[in-house]
Design a protein around this motif. Structure first.
Motif, mmCIF file in Angstrom:
data_model
loop_
_atom_site.group_PDB
_atom_site.id
_atom_site.type_symbol
_atom_site.label_atom_id
_atom_site.label_comp_id
_atom_site.label_asym_id
_atom_site.label_seq_id
_atom_site.Cartn_x
_atom_site.Cartn_y
_atom_site.Cartn_z
ATOM 1 N N LYS A 107 45.139 81.204 -11.503
ATOM 2 C CA LYS A 107 45.765 80.920 -12.784
ATOM 3 C C LYS A 107 44.674 80.499 -13.779
ATOM 4 C CE LYS A 107 49.957 81.426 -11.130
ATOM 5 N NZ LYS A 107 50.898 80.291 -10.988
ATOM 6 N N LEU A 108 44.797 80.973 -15.016
ATOM 7 C CA LEU A 108 43.786 80.686 -16.031
ATOM 8 C C LEU A 108 44.302 79.687 -17.055
ATOM 9 C CD1 LEU A 108 42.374 84.251 -16.877
ATOM 10 C CD2 LEU A 108 41.718 82.699 -15.020
ATOM 11 N N ILE A 109 43.411 78.758 -17.446
ATOM 12 C CA ILE A 109 43.666 77.814 -18.534
ATOM 13 C C ILE A 109 42.496 77.925 -19.504
ATOM 14 C CG2 ILE A 109 43.870 75.370 -19.179
ATOM 15 C CD1 ILE A 109 44.991 74.827 -16.415
ATOM 16 N N PHE A 110 42.800 77.877 -20.784
ATOM 17 C CA PHE A 110 41.737 77.868 -21.791
ATOM 18 C C PHE A 110 41.920 76.680 -22.715
ATOM 19 C CE2 PHE A 110 40.300 79.153 -26.132
ATOM 20 C CZ PHE A 110 38.924 79.105 -25.860
ATOM 21 N N THR A 111 40.847 75.940 -22.979
ATOM 22 C CA THR A 111 40.885 74.869 -23.963
ATOM 23 C C THR A 111 40.278 75.371 -25.269
ATOM 24 O OG1 THR A 111 40.785 73.058 -22.350
ATOM 25 C CG2 THR A 111 40.066 72.566 -24.586
ATOM 26 N N GLU A 112 41.087 75.334 -26.342
ATOM 27 C CA GLU A 112 40.607 75.687 -27.678
ATOM 28 C C GLU A 112 40.075 74.410 -28.322
ATOM 29 O OE1 GLU A 112 39.122 77.527 -30.154
ATOM 30 O OE2 GLU A 112 40.662 78.989 -29.567
ATOM 31 N N HIS A 113 38.749 74.371 -28.561
ATOM 32 C CA HIS A 113 38.081 73.154 -29.001
ATOM 33 C C HIS A 113 37.899 73.064 -30.511
ATOM 34 C CE1 HIS A 113 36.830 71.485 -25.081
ATOM 35 N NE2 HIS A 113 36.753 72.739 -24.677
ATOM 36 N N SER A 114 38.234 74.101 -31.260
ATOM 37 C CA SER A 114 37.911 74.089 -32.683
ATOM 38 C C SER A 114 39.113 74.455 -33.531
ATOM 39 C CB SER A 114 36.768 75.065 -32.982
ATOM 40 O OG SER A 114 36.461 75.091 -34.354
ATOM 41 N N THR A 115 39.195 73.856 -34.709
ATOM 42 C CA THR A 115 40.247 74.219 -35.658
ATOM 43 C C THR A 115 39.912 75.485 -36.420
ATOM 44 O OG1 THR A 115 39.202 72.804 -37.321
ATOM 45 C CG2 THR A 115 41.003 71.850 -36.043
ATOM 46 N N SER A 116 38.679 75.943 -36.320
ATOM 47 C CA SER A 116 38.268 77.095 -37.123
ATOM 48 C C SER A 116 37.252 77.926 -36.362
ATOM 49 C CB SER A 116 37.658 76.623 -38.446
ATOM 50 O OG SER A 116 37.238 77.710 -39.229
ATOM 51 N N ASN A 117 37.440 79.222 -36.347
ATOM 52 C CA ASN A 117 36.400 80.124 -35.857
ATOM 53 C C ASN A 117 36.535 81.454 -36.591
ATOM 54 O OD1 ASN A 117 38.207 81.925 -34.348
ATOM 55 N ND2 ASN A 117 38.403 80.251 -32.869
ATOM 56 N N ARG A 118 35.536 82.278 -36.468
ATOM 57 C CA ARG A 118 35.506 83.520 -37.240
ATOM 58 C C ARG A 118 36.661 84.442 -36.900
ATOM 59 N NH1 ARG A 118 29.001 84.882 -36.872
ATOM 60 N NH2 ARG A 118 28.294 83.050 -38.054
ATOM 61 N N ARG A 119 37.100 84.432 -35.648
ATOM 62 C CA ARG A 119 38.187 85.318 -35.247
ATOM 63 C C ARG A 119 39.498 84.910 -35.924
ATOM 64 N NH1 ARG A 119 36.090 83.445 -30.980
ATOM 65 N NH2 ARG A 119 38.033 82.619 -30.119
ATOM 66 N N PHE A 120 39.729 83.595 -36.066
ATOM 67 C CA PHE A 120 40.949 83.130 -36.718
ATOM 68 C C PHE A 120 40.981 83.548 -38.189
ATOM 69 C CE2 PHE A 120 42.155 79.242 -33.874
ATOM 70 C CZ PHE A 120 42.303 80.110 -32.802
ATOM 71 N N LYS A 121 39.801 83.689 -38.784
ATOM 72 C CA LYS A 121 39.725 83.992 -40.217
ATOM 73 C C LYS A 121 39.829 85.483 -40.512
ATOM 74 C CE LYS A 121 36.805 79.957 -41.180
ATOM 75 N NZ LYS A 121 35.468 79.485 -41.595
ATOM 76 N N ASN A 122 39.706 86.329 -39.478
ATOM 77 C CA ASN A 122 39.687 87.773 -39.680
ATOM 78 C C ASN A 122 40.858 88.412 -38.941
ATOM 79 O OD1 ASN A 122 39.091 90.523 -39.871
ATOM 80 N ND2 ASN A 122 36.876 90.159 -39.796
ATOM 81 N N LYS A 123 41.806 88.960 -39.674
ATOM 82 C CA LYS A 123 43.019 89.513 -39.078
ATOM 83 C C LYS A 123 42.747 90.705 -38.172
ATOM 84 C CE LYS A 123 46.177 87.970 -42.721
ATOM 85 N NZ LYS A 123 47.165 88.405 -43.733
ATOM 86 N N ILE A 124 41.578 91.322 -38.327
ATOM 87 C CA ILE A 124 41.274 92.490 -37.498
ATOM 88 C C ILE A 124 41.197 92.123 -36.016
ATOM 89 C CG2 ILE A 124 38.741 92.323 -37.571
ATOM 90 C CD1 ILE A 124 38.702 95.378 -37.978
ATOM 91 N N PHE A 125 40.883 90.844 -35.723
ATOM 92 C CA PHE A 125 40.769 90.406 -34.330
ATOM 93 C C PHE A 125 42.115 90.019 -33.725
ATOM 94 C CE2 PHE A 125 36.503 89.292 -36.040
ATOM 95 C CZ PHE A 125 35.741 90.089 -35.182
ATOM 96 N N LYS A 126 43.137 89.889 -34.559
ATOM 97 C CA LYS A 126 44.397 89.317 -34.094
ATOM 98 C C LYS A 126 45.031 90.084 -32.927
ATOM 99 C CE LYS A 126 48.734 87.412 -35.841
ATOM 100 N NZ LYS A 126 49.486 87.023 -37.060
ATOM 101 N N PRO A 127 45.166 91.411 -32.966
ATOM 102 C CA PRO A 127 45.801 92.113 -31.835
ATOM 103 C C PRO A 127 45.027 91.935 -30.523
ATOM 104 C CG PRO A 127 45.695 93.520 -33.777
ATOM 105 C CD PRO A 127 44.848 92.334 -34.072
ATOM 106 N N PHE A 128 43.704 92.020 -30.591
ATOM 107 C CA PHE A 128 42.898 91.873 -29.379
ATOM 108 C C PHE A 128 42.961 90.441 -28.853
ATOM 109 C CE2 PHE A 128 38.667 91.232 -27.293
ATOM 110 C CZ PHE A 128 38.914 92.050 -26.202
ATOM 111 N N ASP A 129 42.882 89.468 -29.761
ATOM 112 C CA ASP A 129 42.945 88.074 -29.340
ATOM 113 C C ASP A 129 44.281 87.746 -28.692
ATOM 114 O OD1 ASP A 129 40.401 87.381 -30.001
ATOM 115 O OD2 ASP A 129 40.895 86.332 -31.854
ATOM 116 N N LYS A 130 45.347 88.344 -29.188
ATOM 117 C CA LYS A 130 46.660 88.093 -28.587
ATOM 118 C C LYS A 130 46.680 88.544 -27.132
ATOM 119 C CE LYS A 130 51.608 88.693 -29.364
ATOM 120 N NZ LYS A 130 52.654 89.245 -30.262
ATOM 121 N N ILE A 131 46.058 89.689 -26.859
ATOM 122 C CA ILE A 131 45.959 90.170 -25.468
ATOM 123 C C ILE A 131 45.160 89.183 -24.629
ATOM 124 C CG2 ILE A 131 45.007 91.984 -23.990
ATOM 125 C CD1 ILE A 131 45.561 93.946 -26.329
#
Length: 365
Positions: A107-131
């Motif tokens: 089982k995988l767990i991920f800790t998101e440590h930042s309120t801001s990163n480049r991927r969050f600011k660019n919608k082009i990454f959204k579909p891949f990040d969702k996967i």
């Protein structure tokens, strides 16, 4: 229960520091918690963890953390552990891809440590990040604000994300003894007022604002930086341009941060944004007044305890530092509020919440 933490490296940073301080605590709870580094260069943080002899430490070599071969290096480890707890990009993406390729049952767990990163600011990454995010059984957000950022970027179900705030070892801070100023540098005097900033030299940290504030302060105010990073030379250039070379010290990466905190008079963090800054909590726990920029990730922690100044406003920062140094009652009151706030972020509380999450996940089929 066998847990594996995976992170890019132990070069420097809040997430890295968190890992080396939590792994020994899992051992105290009777849990096997090991570490895999994409890059195993022998940095001081890694040396510190090795000395604790609390876990097995594996590395994938010393090549770039961004090298795609790391995906295939990760796969064998996914088959050996019940839960894999991942920190930071690109480890986050590479572990998710390794999971998809291998079909491993961990089982995988991920800790998101930042309120801001480049991927969050660019919608082009959204579909891949969702996967990618969907490969994780649970996402830990270190603040409610981080949770909202993840939800907005990925459209994940809210129950997939849990808020567990980061913590620090309060005992280590409280037990530290201060240096004499001349033990840090021969040119420092007892009469100097030491301003300390502990942070990596990366774009969000904005050390230039603190350096510019020094111009507004008398000559016996000295500035000490702890940390390293790609923008360190930029900060040195600002110091030289402003003729502040005799008033600014660059100490690099240090393992004695608690003692340096206790030696300083005022602690500053000038970041443009943070996740949940461990440096801010350590600063508030140290018994010294803490001053920070009024930005996401800092104002939530500092407001009502330490002092906030407008982002990039060196004149206001200098005024706040002068007020603290000239008004003993204000100094003491600020310290008392900071110490009380820091008690809310004990690392033992965070570890207990992690263990509860691990147990819950293992009960889930």
């Amino acid at each position: 229960m066998k847990i594996l933490h995976i992170i890019n490296s132990l070069e420097t940073g809040g997430a890295e520091k968190l890992v080396i301080e939590t792994l020994p605590l899992y051992e105290e709870h009777g849990i096997t918690a090991d570490l895999l580094l994409l890059n195993g260069t022998n940095h001081p943080f890694l040396q510190e963890l090795v000395a604790k002899k609390c876990c097995q430490i594996f590395t994938l070599g010393t090549s770039s953390v961004y090298h795609p071969k790391n995906i295939f290096g990760i796969i064998p480890f996914l088959k050996e552990y019940d839960i894999v707890h991942v920190h930071l990009f690109p480890a986050q993406h590479y572990v998710a891809i390794a999971k998809m390729l291998s079909g491993a049952k961990s089982k995988l767990i991920f800790t998101e440590h930042s309120t801001s990163n480049r991927r969050f600011k660019n919608k082009i990454f959204k579909p891949f990040d969702k996967i990618i995010y969907n490969q994780y059984h649970k996402i830990i957000a270190i603040t409610p604000a981080v949770k909202q950022k993840i939800l907005a970027h990925t459209d994940l179900k809210e129950e997939k994300i849990i808020v567990i705030e980061n913590g620090i070892s309060l005992g280590k801070i409280h037990e530290a003894s201060p240096y004499q100023p001349n033990e840090i540098a021969s040119n420092l005097k007892q009469s100097d007022i030491l301003i300390l900033q502990v942070s990596s030299f990366q774009e969000p940290k904005d050390q230039a604002t603190v350096i510019r504030a020094l111009v507004e302060l008398p000559d016996h105010f000295k500035l000490v930086f702890v940390g390293n990073g790609i923008l360190r030379q930029n900060a040195i250039d600002v110091v030289n341009r402003l003729n502040l070379g005799l008033r600014v010290l660059f100490l690099g990466i240090r393992n004695d941060v608690p003692r340096l905190l206790k030696t300083s008079d005022i602690i500053v963090l000038s970041s443009k944004y943070e996740g949940l800054s461990l440096s801010s909590i350590e600063g508030m726990a140290s018994g010294k007044p803490f001053v920070a920029s009024d930005v996401p990730g800092l104002k939530e922690v500092v407001s009502g305890a330490g002092i906030l100044f407008p982002l990039g406003d060196e004149k206001q920062l200098a005024e706040e530092i002068l007020h603290l140094s000239n008004d003993a009652d204000h100094y003491i009151a600020t310290v008392e509020k900071c110490v009380a706030r820091a008690k809310e972020y004990d690392i033992c509380k965070m570890v207990a919440e992690h263990i509860n999450l691990y147990e819950e996940i293992l009960r889930t089929k």
